[in-house]
Scaffold this active site. Structure first.
Site, PDB file in Angstrom:
ATOM      1  N   ASP A   1      33.230 101.055  -6.436  1.00  0.00           N
ATOM      2  CA  ASP A   1      32.731  99.915  -5.669  1.00  0.00           C
ATOM      3  C   ASP A   1      33.360  98.643  -6.229  1.00  0.00           C
ATOM      4  OD1 ASP A   1      31.288  97.858  -4.491  1.00  0.00           O
ATOM      5  OD2 ASP A   1      29.400  98.978  -4.527  1.00  0.00           O
TER       6      ASP A   1
ATOM      7  N   HIS B   1      31.287 100.902  -1.753  1.00  0.00           N
ATOM      8  CA  HIS B   1      30.213 100.003  -1.349  1.00  0.00           C
ATOM      9  C   HIS B   1      29.517 100.443  -0.069  1.00  0.00           C
ATOM     10  CE1 HIS B   1      28.312  96.171  -2.315  1.00  0.00           C
ATOM     11  NE2 HIS B   1      28.307  95.876  -1.039  1.00  0.00           N
TER      12      HIS B   1
ATOM     13  N   SER C   1      23.327  95.792  -1.236  1.00  0.00           N
ATOM     14  CA  SER C   1      24.220  94.663  -1.481  1.00  0.00           C
ATOM     15  C   SER C   1      23.454  93.335  -1.513  1.00  0.00           C
ATOM     16  CB  SER C   1      25.323  94.658  -0.414  1.00  0.00           C
ATOM     17  OG  SER C   1      26.335  93.763  -0.743  1.00  0.00           O
TER      18      SER C   1
END
Length: 408
Positions: free
Chosen positions: A350, A383, A196
């Site tokens: 995601d 995610h 991320s």
């Protein structure tokens, strides 16, 4: 109470769709003086909590950035079985976390992500220990502002000045500091793994030519480069409406400072059945949620609005001073060295690292050496699955290990 329920549901929409993937610690950029010097190892921390109880050796280190922040780092130098790989030096791997996580759908439980996030599963299922058991020298980074990285040579984390920074400082100061620290200790180029936000700061840094002489390969899990295709209209509307300018992130951090890992915990079934006297609690919960969301958008709003990755916007005069142009300079991802081995893994469900936005990133890498770029797509992965799913070893980590071994 019907109005309160509506407010809570609205807050939950933000929580599930935005705060779960990531958030932010700081909303503005500082202009701090540079201070250099090596810091002494930390006395206690993530090693004692999550590594040594499982039988692994673990070292606590502190790294000082050029703007005076003192970052915690952990090193797992070998697997539980020990060994030195036949006398060869072990390849160092630097692992960088994201920012925020939420505990579950039915519970509002917001946590600051730091290096411990990678260690929440069992040794057989978490990435750092899997890498250590496969013969790598593992280093875990913790960005400024996280639980074990709240020190500075002169600034007090209880004061707003400490929090006067954005993700741009992570590119300019934090990443170079941890890369340099590992490189100086090992004398070898480094395999980088980011999740991320950890992908965003590396993509932008590498595009500027930084760490070129220190990085051996790059693994990007849920890469964040563009946010133009967020599926949720409410989220996109908030981003375009400058939600990130509403709240001050320091005020949020000061409210929850020192209460890791669960910062806020409210069970929905109890909220809806309580008397009106508890409505204030509901308001506080929703306000906290919106503050987290606002901090998140303070970090990413330029990418959402413009479809590019800008450096920090100081305003016209400040931009002229810092960049020589009226608008902030843009990070050009296509400048990443074409011979850098890259492994990208992303998921089909995601909400933040959207498939179409990852496609935009891959389009910028279309001139990359085809033999140096590997892409994995997991249709059913979200995610946080890349760092917390119990089957991540089978679907992701084994592929990472093989990718790294292929670079030896």
């Amino acid at each position: 109470m019907q109005v309160m329920s509506s407010i809570l549901v609205l807050g939950l929409c933000f929580l599930v769709l935005v705060v779960e993937p990531d958030g932010a610690y700081g909303s503005s950029r500082g202009s701090l003086g540079r201070n250099k010097g090596a810091a002494a190892p930390a006395v206690d921390g993530i090693c004692a909590i999550s590594v040594t109880p499982h039988g692994y050796k673990c070292e606590e280190h502190e790294v000082q950035t050029d703007d005076g922040y003192i970052l915690s780092m952990q090193r797992i130098p070998e697997g539980r079985a020990g060994g030195s790989r036949g006398g060869q030096k072990k390849q160092p791997v630097l692992i960088q976390h994201g920012i925020f996580a939420v505990s579950s759908f039915f519970t509002i439980g917001l946590t600051f992500q730091d290096g411990i996030t990678w260690l929440m599963n069992s040794p057989e299922q978490n990435l750092p220990m899997i890498l250590a058991d496969n013969g790598f020298d593992v280093w875990i980074a913790n960005t400024r502002g996280t639980q074990f990285s709240r020190k500075h040579v002169s600034l007090d984390p209880a004061r707003p000045e400490y929090w006067d920074w954005s993700w741009d400082e992570l590119v300019t100061y934090d990443l170079p500091a941890v890369f340099g620290f590992v490189f100086n200790h090992t004398g070898q180029k480094i395999h980088y793994i980011g999740h991320s936000l950890g992908t965003l700061i590396a993509l932008t840094s590498f595009s500027e030519g930084h760490q070129a002489d220190q990085v051996k390969s790059a693994t990007f899990l849920c890469p964040i480069a563009y946010l133009s295709h967020l599926k949720t209209e409410l989220v996109l509307l908030a981003a375009k409406a400058f939600v990130g300018d509403v709240f001050n992130c320091y005020d949020l951090v000061s409210e929850i400072s020192g209460t890791r890992p669960i910062l806020l915990l409210v069970q929905f079934e109890s909220v809806f059945d309580r008397s009106n006297s508890d409505s204030l609690l509901v308001i506080q919960v929703v306000l906290m949620v919106f503050k987290f969301v606002s901090c998140f958008f303070a970090v990413v709003r330029d990418g959402v609005r413009e479809g590019v990755i800008n450096k920090y916007d100081y305003g016209r005069d400040g931009n002229l001073k810092h960049y020589g142009e009226a608008k902030p300079a843009v990070y050009n991802i296509s400048n990443i060295p074409r011979d850098l081995p890259i492994f990208i893994s992303h998921g089909g469900i995601d909400p933040l690292s959207d498939v179409e936005d990852v496609g935009l990133l891959l389009d910028l890498l279309k001139l990359h050496d085809v033999s140096k770029l590997s892409v994995q797509f997991l249709k059913g992965y979200a995610h946080l699955d890349f760092i917390m799913a119990v089957n991540a070893k089978d679907f992701v980590y084994n592929q990472i290990v093989q990718f790294l071994k292929n670079q030896q």
